[in-house]
Enzyme design. Structure first.
Site, PDB file in Angstrom:
ATOM      1  N   ALA A   1       0.815  -1.216   0.000  1.00 47.11           N
ATOM      2  CA  ALA A   1       0.000   0.000   0.000  1.00 47.11           C
ATOM      3  C   ALA A   1       0.850   1.268   0.000  1.00 47.11           C
ATOM      4  O   ALA A   1       0.476   2.270  -0.602  1.00 47.11           O
ATOM      5  CB  ALA A   1      -0.942  -0.003   1.205  1.00 47.11           C
ATOM      6  N   PHE A   2       1.994   1.229   0.674  1.00 48.45           N
ATOM      7  CA  PHE A   2       2.862   2.397   0.720  1.00 48.45           C
ATOM      8  C   PHE A   2       3.314   2.807  -0.677  1.00 48.45           C
ATOM      9  O   PHE A   2       3.472   3.998  -0.969  1.00 48.45           O
ATOM     10  CB  PHE A   2       4.086   2.108   1.604  1.00 48.45           C
ATOM     11  CG  PHE A   2       4.997   3.283   1.775  1.00 48.45           C
ATOM     12  CD1 PHE A   2       4.713   4.271   2.704  1.00 48.45           C
ATOM     13  CD2 PHE A   2       6.143   3.415   0.999  1.00 48.45           C
ATOM     14  CE1 PHE A   2       5.545   5.372   2.856  1.00 48.45           C
ATOM     15  CE2 PHE A   2       6.983   4.507   1.150  1.00 48.45           C
ATOM     16  CZ  PHE A   2       6.691   5.485   2.084  1.00 48.45           C
ATOM     17  N   GLU A   3       3.496   1.849  -1.554  1.00 51.54           N
ATOM     18  CA  GLU A   3       3.984   2.118  -2.911  1.00 51.54           C
ATOM     19  C   GLU A   3       2.886   2.539  -3.889  1.00 51.54           C
ATOM     20  O   GLU A   3       3.180   3.017  -4.992  1.00 51.54           O
ATOM     21  CB  GLU A   3       4.716   0.888  -3.465  1.00 51.54           C
ATOM     22  CG  GLU A   3       6.010   0.570  -2.740  1.00 51.54           C
ATOM     23  CD  GLU A   3       5.838  -0.174  -1.422  1.00 51.54           C
ATOM     24  OE1 GLU A   3       6.804  -0.168  -0.626  1.00 51.54           O
ATOM     25  OE2 GLU A   3       4.750  -0.747  -1.173  1.00 51.54           O
TER      26      GLU A   3
ATOM     27  N   ARG B   1     -14.898  -7.222   3.686  1.00 53.16           N
ATOM     28  CA  ARG B   1     -14.855  -6.055   2.801  1.00 53.16           C
ATOM     29  C   ARG B   1     -14.351  -6.393   1.400  1.00 53.16           C
ATOM     30  O   ARG B   1     -14.384  -5.549   0.511  1.00 53.16           O
ATOM     31  CB  ARG B   1     -13.993  -4.975   3.442  1.00 53.16           C
ATOM     32  CG  ARG B   1     -14.601  -4.531   4.784  1.00 53.16           C
ATOM     33  CD  ARG B   1     -13.760  -3.550   5.506  1.00 53.16           C
ATOM     34  NE  ARG B   1     -13.989  -2.241   4.926  1.00 53.16           N
ATOM     35  CZ  ARG B   1     -13.171  -1.221   5.071  1.00 53.16           C
ATOM     36  NH1 ARG B   1     -12.058  -1.355   5.759  1.00 53.16           N
ATOM     37  NH2 ARG B   1     -13.440  -0.065   4.528  1.00 53.16           N
TER      38      ARG B   1
ATOM     39  N   HIS C   1       3.045   0.195  12.846  1.00 54.85           N
ATOM     40  CA  HIS C   1       3.326   0.171  11.414  1.00 54.85           C
ATOM     41  C   HIS C   1       2.051   0.393  10.589  1.00 54.85           C
ATOM     42  O   HIS C   1       2.054   1.136   9.600  1.00 54.85           O
ATOM     43  CB  HIS C   1       3.983  -1.176  11.047  1.00 54.85           C
ATOM     44  CG  HIS C   1       4.375  -1.314   9.632  1.00 54.85           C
ATOM     45  ND1 HIS C   1       5.446  -0.635   9.080  1.00 54.85           N
ATOM     46  CD2 HIS C   1       3.853  -2.063   8.631  1.00 54.85           C
ATOM     47  CE1 HIS C   1       5.561  -0.963   7.808  1.00 54.85           C
ATOM     48  NE2 HIS C   1       4.607  -1.834   7.508  1.00 54.85           N
TER      49      HIS C   1
ATOM     50  N   SER D   1       0.407  -5.871  15.509  1.00 58.76           N
ATOM     51  CA  SER D   1       0.608  -5.507  16.908  1.00 58.76           C
ATOM     52  C   SER D   1       1.552  -4.320  17.092  1.00 58.76           C
ATOM     53  O   SER D   1       1.902  -3.984  18.216  1.00 58.76           O
ATOM     54  CB  SER D   1       1.151  -6.716  17.672  1.00 58.76           C
ATOM     55  OG  SER D   1       2.362  -7.156  17.082  1.00 58.76           O
ATOM     56  N   THR D   2       1.943  -3.675  15.976  1.00 56.67           N
ATOM     57  CA  THR D   2       2.826  -2.504  16.068  1.00 56.67           C
ATOM     58  C   THR D   2       2.160  -1.312  15.389  1.00 56.67           C
ATOM     59  O   THR D   2       1.185  -1.474  14.653  1.00 56.67           O
ATOM     60  CB  THR D   2       4.184  -2.782  15.381  1.00 56.67           C
ATOM     61  OG1 THR D   2       3.969  -2.876  13.964  1.00 56.67           O
ATOM     62  CG2 THR D   2       4.814  -4.067  15.898  1.00 56.67           C
TER      63      THR D   2
ATOM     64  N   VAL E   1      -4.628  -3.308   3.971  1.00 57.30           N
ATOM     65  CA  VAL E   1      -3.722  -3.194   5.109  1.00 57.30           C
ATOM     66  C   VAL E   1      -4.466  -3.738   6.326  1.00 57.30           C
ATOM     67  O   VAL E   1      -5.580  -3.310   6.623  1.00 57.30           O
ATOM     68  CB  VAL E   1      -3.290  -1.725   5.349  1.00 57.30           C
ATOM     69  CG1 VAL E   1      -2.232  -1.665   6.446  1.00 57.30           C
ATOM     70  CG2 VAL E   1      -2.766  -1.092   4.070  1.00 57.30           C
ATOM     71  N   ILE E   2      -3.830  -4.702   6.987  1.00 60.16           N
ATOM     72  CA  ILE E   2      -4.446  -5.333   8.158  1.00 60.16           C
ATOM     73  C   ILE E   2      -3.611  -5.001   9.388  1.00 60.16           C
ATOM     74  O   ILE E   2      -2.394  -5.177   9.386  1.00 60.16           O
ATOM     75  CB  ILE E   2      -4.558  -6.862   7.966  1.00 60.16           C
ATOM     76  CG1 ILE E   2      -5.381  -7.163   6.701  1.00 60.16           C
ATOM     77  CG2 ILE E   2      -5.194  -7.513   9.186  1.00 60.16           C
ATOM     78  CD1 ILE E   2      -5.370  -8.621   6.276  1.00 60.16           C
TER      79      ILE E   2
END
Length: 158
Positions: A57-59, A128, A89, A86-87, A82-83
């Site tokens: 997704a960042f790209e 979704r 990010h 635990s961080t 994007v799922i």
């Protein structure tokens, strides 16, 4: 009575690019399929649809910008999944992808549609991308169809 300008959903003679991330491709592929099916059902020639894959997704904004810069497409549909982990990010990636797509939409003549889903769980991603909550790729394609037509109508006002 004021003049009303709005878009329809006829995709005939229009060219679409779908920029889709490979990350979480189990779900992203379902979104892409839904988008392609929707475009074809609304008159877009299959040969007028180009799917461009990128790592994540960042790209998406960078790849979508390059696609827009070719001038070959009337609309670009940005698709990714994007799922949450635990961080933090997740928060950074979602924010940057969203800002990047928004910046692109504000600076290009092509219609830009946002179909990046951000989910808290695998279950939400499944819902979704084609089950209980529908297919957000379909919704992104519908938005692109309407937007490309409303932008064309605005251009016709001059």
């Amino acid at each position: 009575m004021p003049k009303l300008v709005e878009g329809g959903f006829n995709g005939a003679a229009k060219r679409f690019a779908i920029v889709a991330s490979r990350f979480n491709d189990l779900f992203a592929d379902r979104l892409v399929s839904g988008a392609v099916d929707t475009l074809v059902r609304h008159g877009v020639d299959d040969a007028a649809i180009t799917v461009v894959r990128c790592p994540g997704a960042f790209e998406i904004p960078q790849v979508a910008r390059r696609v827009a810069d070719t001038g070959r497409f009337d609309a670009i549909i940005c698709i990714g999944v994007v799922i949450r982990g635990s961080t933090p990010h997740f928060d950074f990636i979602c924010a940057e992808a969203t800002k990047g797509v928004g910046a692109l939409a504000a600076t290009t003549r092509a219609a830009i549609s946002y179909g990046i889903i951000t989910c808290d769980s695998l279950d939400q991603a499944m819902e979704r991308s084609g089950s209980k909550a529908g297919n957000k790729g379909v919704e992104a394609a519908m938005a692109a169809l309407e937007l490309v037509n409303v932008l064309e109508a605005i251009d016709g006002l001059a």
